[in-house]
Design a protein around this motif. Structure first.
Motif, PDB file in Angstrom:
ATOM      1  N   LYS A  51      22.801 -42.402  16.516  1.00  0.00           N
ATOM      2  CA  LYS A  51      22.150 -41.555  15.506  1.00  0.00           C
ATOM      3  C   LYS A  51      21.816 -40.183  16.085  1.00  0.00           C
ATOM      4  O   LYS A  51      21.981 -39.162  15.408  1.00  0.00           O
ATOM      5  CB  LYS A  51      20.880 -42.237  14.986  1.00  0.00           C
ATOM      6  N   GLN A 105      24.901 -38.126  16.219  1.00  0.00           N
ATOM      7  CA  GLN A 105      25.265 -37.645  14.887  1.00  0.00           C
ATOM      8  C   GLN A 105      24.416 -36.441  14.489  1.00  0.00           C
ATOM      9  O   GLN A 105      24.905 -35.516  13.849  1.00  0.00           O
ATOM     10  CB  GLN A 105      25.128 -38.761  13.847  1.00  0.00           C
ATOM     11  N   LYS A 106      23.164 -36.429  14.904  1.00  0.00           N
ATOM     12  CA  LYS A 106      22.284 -35.282  14.615  1.00  0.00           C
ATOM     13  C   LYS A 106      22.824 -34.012  15.271  1.00  0.00           C
ATOM     14  O   LYS A 106      22.778 -32.933  14.676  1.00  0.00           O
ATOM     15  CB  LYS A 106      20.852 -35.551  15.091  1.00  0.00           C
ATOM     16  N   ASP A 157      25.656 -32.902  13.247  1.00  0.00           N
ATOM     17  CA  ASP A 157      25.138 -32.266  12.030  1.00  0.00           C
ATOM     18  C   ASP A 157      24.703 -30.834  12.322  1.00  0.00           C
ATOM     19  O   ASP A 157      24.899 -29.936  11.494  1.00  0.00           O
ATOM     20  CB  ASP A 157      23.952 -33.052  11.460  1.00  0.00           C
ATOM     21  N   ASP A 182      27.679 -28.677  12.202  1.00  0.00           N
ATOM     22  CA  ASP A 182      28.067 -28.417  10.808  1.00  0.00           C
ATOM     23  C   ASP A 182      27.164 -27.361  10.169  1.00  0.00           C
ATOM     24  O   ASP A 182      27.641 -26.488   9.436  1.00  0.00           O
ATOM     25  CB  ASP A 182      28.016 -29.707   9.982  1.00  0.00           C
ATOM     26  N   ASN A 183      25.872 -27.446  10.451  1.00  0.00           N
ATOM     27  CA  ASN A 183      24.934 -26.479   9.869  1.00  0.00           C
ATOM     28  C   ASN A 183      25.184 -25.068  10.382  1.00  0.00           C
ATOM     29  O   ASN A 183      25.138 -24.105   9.616  1.00  0.00           O
ATOM     30  CB  ASN A 183      23.492 -26.903  10.157  1.00  0.00           C
TER      31      ASN A 183
END
Length: 109
Positions: A66, A69-70, A73, A76-77
């Protein structure tokens, strides 16, 4: 400087510093490059390690997936933010072209 219409039909000036916009874009691209070259490959390697195969800590170690994955992310941001800055720059170019066309039309050139 851009002139924008608010919801009520009146216009207001928006002051945009092109140097700041380009600096923001360069910094965002630097962060993305850093993530691409260092973080992402190492996260993928870390995700492929299976050092905990059994025991009480195995469930706790699932948190790392997890956390990884952050970070992805986050990548992506920053990519989305970079795309928005490019969109702003394109809108500025369009506004400049429209102003230039109006000036040319008034001059009759």
């Amino acid at each position: 400087m851009l002139e924008a219409m608010d919801g009520g039909g009146s216009s207001q000036l928006i002051n945009i510093d092109p140097d700041e916009i380009t600096t923001i874009y360069k910094l965002l691209m630097g962060i993305i490059m850093e993530l691409d070259t260092n973080a992402v490959p190492n996260i993928e390697k870390l995700g492929n390690l299976h050092y905990y195969t059994a025991g009480k800590a195995k469930k706790t170690m699932e948190v790392y997936a997890k956390a990884n994955q952050k970070v992805m992310d986050l990548h992506d941001n920053y990519s989305r933010a970079g795309a928005l800055v490019v969109d702003i720059l394109n809108k500025m170019i369009q506004a400049d072209e429209a102003i230039a066309e109006q000036i040319i039309a008034k001059l009759g050139v």
